[in-house]
Design a protein around this motif. Structure first.
Motif, PDB file in Angstrom:
ATOM      1  N   ALA A 253       0.845  -1.203   0.000  1.00  0.00           N
ATOM      2  CA  ALA A 253       0.000   0.000   0.000  1.00  0.00           C
ATOM      3  C   ALA A 253       0.873   1.242   0.000  1.00  0.00           C
ATOM      4  O   ALA A 253       1.822   1.346   0.785  1.00  0.00           O
ATOM      5  N   MET A 274      -2.762  -3.308  -6.526  1.00  0.00           N
ATOM      6  CA  MET A 274      -3.480  -3.295  -5.252  1.00  0.00           C
ATOM      7  C   MET A 274      -4.567  -4.369  -5.303  1.00  0.00           C
ATOM      8  O   MET A 274      -5.563  -4.233  -6.011  1.00  0.00           O
ATOM      9  N   THR A 324      -7.191   1.497  -2.955  1.00  0.00           N
ATOM     10  CA  THR A 324      -6.772   0.967  -1.651  1.00  0.00           C
ATOM     11  C   THR A 324      -7.829   1.283  -0.601  1.00  0.00           C
ATOM     12  O   THR A 324      -8.209   0.426   0.204  1.00  0.00           O
ATOM     13  N   GLY A 328      -9.152  -2.351  -1.133  1.00  0.00           N
ATOM     14  CA  GLY A 328      -8.129  -3.026  -0.310  1.00  0.00           C
ATOM     15  C   GLY A 328      -8.563  -2.964   1.140  1.00  0.00           C
ATOM     16  O   GLY A 328      -8.685  -3.976   1.843  1.00  0.00           O
ATOM     17  N   SER A 329      -8.847  -1.736   1.608  1.00  0.00           N
ATOM     18  CA  SER A 329      -9.358  -1.549   2.964  1.00  0.00           C
ATOM     19  C   SER A 329     -10.870  -1.752   3.017  1.00  0.00           C
ATOM     20  O   SER A 329     -11.421  -2.127   4.059  1.00  0.00           O
TER      21      SER A 329
HETATM   22  O1  LIG Z   1      -4.369  -1.873   5.766  1.00  0.00           O
HETATM   23  C1  LIG Z   1      -3.508  -1.860   4.878  1.00  0.00           C
HETATM   24  O2  LIG Z   1      -2.613  -1.002   4.903  1.00  0.00           O
HETATM   25  C2  LIG Z   1      -3.537  -2.871   3.761  1.00  0.00           C
HETATM   26  C3  LIG Z   1      -3.701  -2.192   2.436  1.00  0.00           C
HETATM   27  C4  LIG Z   1      -5.100  -2.449   2.013  1.00  0.00           C
HETATM   28  C5  LIG Z   1      -5.553  -3.452   2.929  1.00  0.00           C
HETATM   29  N1  LIG Z   1      -4.672  -3.700   3.857  1.00  0.00           N
END
Ligand code: A1CAB
Ligand code: NDP
Length: 431
Positions: A253, A274, A324, A328-329
């Motif tokens: 990230a 990502m 992200t 991602g999050s």
């Molecule tokens: O929390 C994080 O920094 C990583 C990147 C996206 C998901 N998990």
């Protein structure tokens, strides 16, 4: 183009034999059908395999060698009684393999098409050896076409060697997705300093090591899947082993392409990807951006590798931090919501296990319907609401709690944090 460097090549017997063996193994017959991107991809894979064996030929040199070999083959075919062609020294050694490659091909050519003639290149012709003129040419600049390429030559990926540096959750999710495609576990290797995460990779048949350098030296595509602050450390460690054989894909990230390129040798092929955790069940959402030396065919190769991980899209680097936050999050935001749904039911008297099971099925069903119907979420929401019914009362309560504003702010905060990590990684790489 000045191709004098390409033409002045001294190939030895072993090298030519290896080249032909690689082409045979890659099933040349299924690949040379006039689709330029796919042909480039094939020569690129051959280039990576040759480099791994210690023969440093560029993709263009390989194409030119193939062109000469084909010319020799056609010359022999046309004039079987004439002396051997002179442009390939010791042609007799390769003739059998060339015949095997050439005469088992052309499966995509329709009846009545003289495919040999269409494919034939002469030593005098200056056309690109790998660009053949068969029916149904496939322009190489659309996602649709890339998907077509992926569908039509999935076996190509099985030839690639894939490495993971870092054996955490994300590496495992991507590895699982990749293995459910065409990559063989025997062609994958993963490294981590400790053994605590390695067992699950071994269970998939993947080789493990504590040496990052071993992973790089044995791989064509290397996923860097360590925490963002460790990326500079890892890239400094492996940089001297990275060659033009490699494609380096970072999933960290925030870590920018500029940082990756600064830490890798000049002209390295770097990609920023990502992913998200549902890659584990092949329902990931992945976005990648190519570095300045990564070509369209590198993107196609990555898509092809990852296509079983879930939705794979390419975009400008500026969108990676946003993705992200969104995805991602974002999966964690959805889990929080699922947990809260279940806890609401527990509060109202439902047993916890049943409440959690129903909450997860609710999220899954809502997600599938949203994706598969193609409808806007507001439309589906209104389809659930009966006037004066239960849903609108619940939605009113959520709105009073500011759920929409706080969800938007969550995506914003996560995006900003990714940007901040990026600035830190840039500063760190310059130290
Ligand atoms: O929390 C994080 O920094 C990583 C990147 C996206 C998901 N998990
Ligand atoms: N988790 C997620 O949902 C997502 C994560 N990412 C990104 O993926 C990356 C990895 O995250 P995640 O998998 O969650 O992290 P984990 O903590 O689960 O895994 C990190 C891995 O890196 C290994 N490691 C630590 N130092 C080194 C080193 N010097 N050389 C090689 N390996 C090392 C660890 O080894 P050991 O096993 O010995 O501890 C561990 O296997 C991060 O950069 C993150 O930003 C991106 C999208 C989603």
């Amino acid at each position: 183009m000045d191709d004098s460097g390409i033409k002045k090549q001294n190939w030895d017997v072993k090298e030519t034999e290896l080249f032909l063996e690689i082409l045979k193994e890659l099933d040349m017959k299924k690949c040379l059908d006039g689709r330029k991107v796919r042909n480039n991809k094939l020569f690129k894979v051959a280039h990576r395999r040759m480099t791994a064996a210690g023969y440093h030929r560029s993709v263009d040199q390989l194409k030119f060698r193939w062109k000469l070999l084909k010319s020799a083959y056609y010359k022999c075919k046309r004039e079987p009684d004439s002396p051997a062609p002179t442009k390939i020294q010791g042609w007799w050694r390769y003739e059998k393999t060339m015949v095997a490659i050439m005469e088992s091909r052309h499966p995509l050519v329709g009846p009545g098409v003289n495919s040999d003639r269409n494919d034939e290149v002469t030593e005098e012709s200056d056309g690109e050896a790998s660009v053949l003129h068969w029916p149904q040419p496939c322009p190489d600049n659309t996602t649709q076409n890339l998907d077509l390429i992926i569908k039509m030559d999935p076996e190509m990926d099985s030839q690639l060697k894939i490495g993971f540096i870092g054996a955490g959750n994300m590496a495992f999710g991507i590895a699982k997705g990749i293995l459910s495609g065409n990559v063989l576990p025997a062609n994958v290797k993963v490294s981590a300093p400790s053994s605590r995460n390695l067992g699950r990779f071994q269970e998939l048949g993947i080789a493990v090591t504590h040496s990052n350098i071993e992973v790089v030296c044995g791989s064509d595509v290397v996923f860097v899947a360590v925490k963002p602050h460790l990326v500079p450390l890892v890239l400094n460690e492996i940089a001297q082993h990275v060659t033009d054989r490699h494609m380096i894909v970072s999933v960290a990230a925030g870590v920018t392409l500029a940082t990756l390129e600064e830490l890798l040798p000049e002209n390295s092929v770097a990609i920023r990807l990502m992913p998200n955790l549902p890659c584990l069940v092949q329902e990931g959402a992945l976005l990648f951006a190519r570095g300045s030396h990564a070509k369209q065919e590198d993107g196609a190769l990555l898509r092809s590798l990852l296509h079983r991980c879930g939705l794979v899209e390419e975009g400008p680097e500026a969108w990676i931090d946003i993705h992200t936050g969104l995805s991602g999050s974002g999966v964690a935001f959805v889990y929080l919501f699922a947990e809260a749904l279940a806890e609401g039911a527990v509060k109202m008297g439902m047993p916890s296990a049943l409440a959690h099971s129903i909450a997860s099925q609710t999220v899954l069903g809502a997600g599938r319907l949203l994706r598969d119907s193609g409808k806007h979420p507001a439309q589906l929401r209104s389809e659930v609401c009966t006037p004066g019914g239960t849903t609108i009362y619940g939605l009113h309560t959520l709105e009073q709690g500011g759920v929409r504003a706080s969800t938007m702010s969550a995506v914003e905060s996560a995006t900003e944090r990714a940007r901040e990590l990026g600035r830190k990684s840039t500063a760190g790489s310059r130290k």
